[in-house]
Motif scaffolding. Structure first.
Motif, short mmCIF file in Angstrom:
data_model
loop_
_atom_site.label_atom_id
_atom_site.label_comp_id
_atom_site.label_asym_id
_atom_site.label_seq_id
_atom_site.Cartn_x
_atom_site.Cartn_y
_atom_site.Cartn_z
N ALA A 278 0.84 -1.21 0.00
CA ALA A 278 0.00 0.00 0.00
C ALA A 278 0.87 1.25 0.00
O ALA A 278 0.57 2.24 -0.71
CB ALA A 278 -0.92 -0.02 1.21
N LEU A 279 1.93 1.21 0.80
CA LEU A 279 2.86 2.35 0.83
C LEU A 279 3.53 2.54 -0.53
O LEU A 279 3.71 3.68 -1.01
CB LEU A 279 3.91 2.14 1.91
CG LEU A 279 3.44 2.27 3.37
CD1 LEU A 279 4.54 1.85 4.33
CD2 LEU A 279 3.00 3.71 3.65
N MET A 280 3.91 1.44 -1.16
CA MET A 280 4.52 1.49 -2.48
C MET A 280 3.56 2.14 -3.48
O MET A 280 3.97 3.01 -4.27
CB MET A 280 4.91 0.09 -2.94
CG MET A 280 5.41 0.01 -4.38
SD MET A 280 7.04 0.75 -4.61
CE MET A 280 8.08 -0.66 -4.20
N MET A 281 2.28 1.74 -3.45
CA MET A 281 1.29 2.30 -4.37
C MET A 281 1.11 3.79 -4.12
O MET A 281 1.00 4.60 -5.06
CB MET A 281 -0.04 1.58 -4.21
CG MET A 281 0.01 0.09 -4.53
SD MET A 281 0.44 -0.24 -6.24
CE MET A 281 -0.99 0.41 -7.08
N ALA A 282 1.09 4.16 -2.83
CA ALA A 282 0.94 5.57 -2.50
C ALA A 282 2.13 6.38 -3.00
O ALA A 282 1.97 7.47 -3.59
CB ALA A 282 0.78 5.73 -0.98
N PHE A 283 3.34 5.87 -2.77
CA PHE A 283 4.54 6.57 -3.24
C PHE A 283 4.57 6.66 -4.76
O PHE A 283 5.02 7.67 -5.33
CB PHE A 283 5.79 5.87 -2.72
CG PHE A 283 6.02 6.04 -1.24
CD1 PHE A 283 5.73 7.25 -0.61
CD2 PHE A 283 6.53 5.00 -0.48
CE1 PHE A 283 5.95 7.41 0.75
CE2 PHE A 283 6.75 5.15 0.88
CZ PHE A 283 6.46 6.37 1.50
N LEU A 284 4.10 5.59 -5.41
CA LEU A 284 4.07 5.61 -6.87
C LEU A 284 3.11 6.68 -7.38
O LEU A 284 3.40 7.38 -8.37
CB LEU A 284 3.65 4.24 -7.41
CG LEU A 284 4.74 3.16 -7.50
CD1 LEU A 284 4.14 1.81 -7.83
CD2 LEU A 284 5.81 3.54 -8.53
#
Length: 549
Positions: A278-284
């Motif tokens: 989820a953090l990865m998607m947010a950062f992306l």
């Protein structure tokens, strides 16, 4: 953290375990090139598999740069991508099939080598080893040596190893896109695997315990089947049921503990993975807004992370399976002795059977001695009778001669050679043994007798059969010498089994014949005939007879 370090310390110790490496390393080393090929092929299919979504990223980036509708340009992009995609699929298929071919050419032969070595090591164990283990337990352990190895290697080659290779390739692709996301991906992937390794020590412990219980249960069932007469003639089925239920309950309890441990590990890994994803998607999303990544980059990294997450989950399941199989192998190998002694293979060519026993002391424990300061010389051709009450040490004395056990003090020499230094082959050439309880293979009568000397001719076999007074009853059987005797000779009477066992011993032409209550199931007439034949035929052989009579 301490638990993690302790686990790895234990793993290193296990991987460097002498018995483990002594067993597998020489066998695997013979197929170095084959294993190189097996581990090379996954690199190609992982490259192709990972590059495929990267092609889609390139297509998305190219299409997003088109300012106006240009059908020919779009078609060229799609045709190029499709062509590359087909080439990648061909690379995947070819590398997979080549890996399968190398597997087929290597693993079945390697398994046969493992089984052969396993049989050799099991047969080299001392007599007490077999007395302290149930048959089913030993058979299960033997099977595990090759079966578990194949299972572990297949999980590594087709599961864990490709996942690691894919993760490395994905990391390199993401690194070429953006360093921050590459570092984030690295810690995300390592975090998922750290949780699996953290719980691994307990998984191995429980897997080993489960293997022990399963081996006991298999041995117990085999023991019941081997004692069919007892189970059918005594009212003790309740006791058998109690023992079976106890082992089954223990097996179920350990299985539940192992499954719950796997459940907790999987749940914690999934939760942490979801948070990181989820953090990865947010950062992306933030990165795309700030123009750090393109739409194609966003698509590739998202697809790669979802694929790696699923692959990492599958790898963790495979890793837990590997830990279980490692526990089984460890359980199978830990009781096996592979110690080597310097054996004397340079004996005099003429074997006479001269036995010298000097100051021999023996007991099954230090507090009770069966034999004390025995000094004895048996000359070639001597005929010796040993008589005594049950438990007086007669059979134990023979076991010392046969090297089934070792004296606490003193020595035994045959033709001047220390018994402990004789190779198994030399010892077998020296001594032919007929035990109280005859041991026959589930083979034909002919094969059972010929086991005493594989170079013997049919005329030799018929000759010793007549000396053992079994030729007549064999000829009366429907299939004669081709009659299968059943497991341990169950289809024959006790007297018939003993006579076949005597014939086998005579066929060996050993200079020392040892008979331990070999006539206990025979009538006096048959016993006298066989004894007279032996004394007449085997004048030069040393003959040791143990009897209550």
């Amino acid at each position: 953290m301490q638990k993690f370090l302790i686990f790895w310390k234990r793993q290193i110790m296990f991987k460097k375990s002498k018995i483990f490496f002594d067993f597998y390393q020489p066998l695997v080393k013979k197929y170095t090139l084959h294993f190189f090929g097996l581990f090379l092929m996954p690199i190609f299919w992982c490259l192709a598999e990972t590059f495929a979504p990267y092609i889609i990223k390139i297509v998305i980036d190219d299409l997003s740069q088109i300012s106006n509708q240009n059908d020919s340009y779009v078609i060229n992009i799609l045709v190029r991508a499709t062509t590359i995609y087909i080439i990648l699929m061909l690379i995947m298929e070819v590398s997979l099939r080549l890996c399968n071919v190398i597997w087929i050419q290597t693993i079945p032969i390697l398994k046969a080598d493992i089984k052969e070595k396993g049989i050799t090591i099991f047969q080299s164990q001392n007599y007490s080893f077999f007395n302290s283990h149930l048959l089913g337990d030993l058979v299960t352990k033997f099977r595990s040596l090759s079966h578990s190895f194949e299972q572990i290697f297949s999980q590594v080659l087709y599961g864990i190893y490709p996942t690691i290779i894919t993760a490395i390739i994905v990391f390199c692709f993401i690194l070429s896109i953006n360093t921050f996301f590459a570092v984030f991906f690295f810690f995300w992937y390592c975090g998922m695997n750290f949780i699996t390794y953290y719980f691994a020590e307990k998984s191995i412990d429980l897997a080993g315990s489960q293997a022990r219980v399963e081996n006991k249960l298999t041995g117990h069932v085999g023991d019941l089947f081997r004692n069919t007469i007892a189970t059918k003639t005594f009212w003790s089925h309740g006791l058998d049921k109690i023992i079976t239920e106890k082992l089954q309950k223990e097996d179920v309890l350990i299985s539940k503990k192992l499954e719950w441990l796997n459940f907790r590990t999987d749940s914690l890994r999934s939760l942490s993975s979801l948070i990181m994803l989820a953090l990865m998607m947010a950062f992306l999303a933030i990165g795309w807004q700030k123009k750090w990544v393109t739409l194609g980059d966003f698509s590739f990294i998202t697809a790669a992370c979802f694929y790696i997450r699923r692959s990492a989950w599958m790898s963790s399941v495979q890793l837990l399976f590997i830990f279980k199989e490692l526990g089984i192998i460890e359980e199978s190998l830990k009781d096996l002795s592979t110690s080597k002694i310097q054996l004397n293979n340079n004996l005099q060519s003429k074997k006479t059977g001269h036995i010298v026993i000097n100051n021999l002391c023996f007991g099954y424990d230090n507090a009770h001695s069966l034999l004390k300061s025995v000094n004895l010389e048996i000359l070639p051709g001597d005929k010796i009778g040993i008589f005594g009450a049950s438990g007086s040490g007669k059979t134990s004395f023979l076991y010392l001669l046969l090297r089934f056990c070792s004296p606490q003090v003193g020595s035994i020499k045959i033709d001047g050679a220390d018994l402990d230094k004789l190779s198994k082959q030399n010892l077998n050439f020296y001594i032919a043994y007929v035990p109280q309880q005859t041991s026959l293979f589930h083979r034909t009568i002919y094969d059972n007798i010929k086991y005493g000397n594989i170079a013997a001719t049919r005329e030799d076999i018929l000759h010793v059969s007549k000396l053992a007074n079994c030729h007549e009853f064999i000829e009366r059987l429907e299939d004669g010498y081709n009659t299968f005797v059943g497991e341990n000779g169950v289809k024959l009477s006790g007297g018939q089994r003993q006579r076949i066992s005597i014939a086998r011993a005579l066929l060996s032409k050993a200079p020392i014949l040892i008979f331990d209550e070999a006539f206990s199931s025979l009538d006096t007439n048959n016993e006298n005939k066989i004894l007279n034949n032996i004394l007449k035929e085997e004048k030069k052989s040393t003959f040791i007879l143990i009897s209550h009579r």
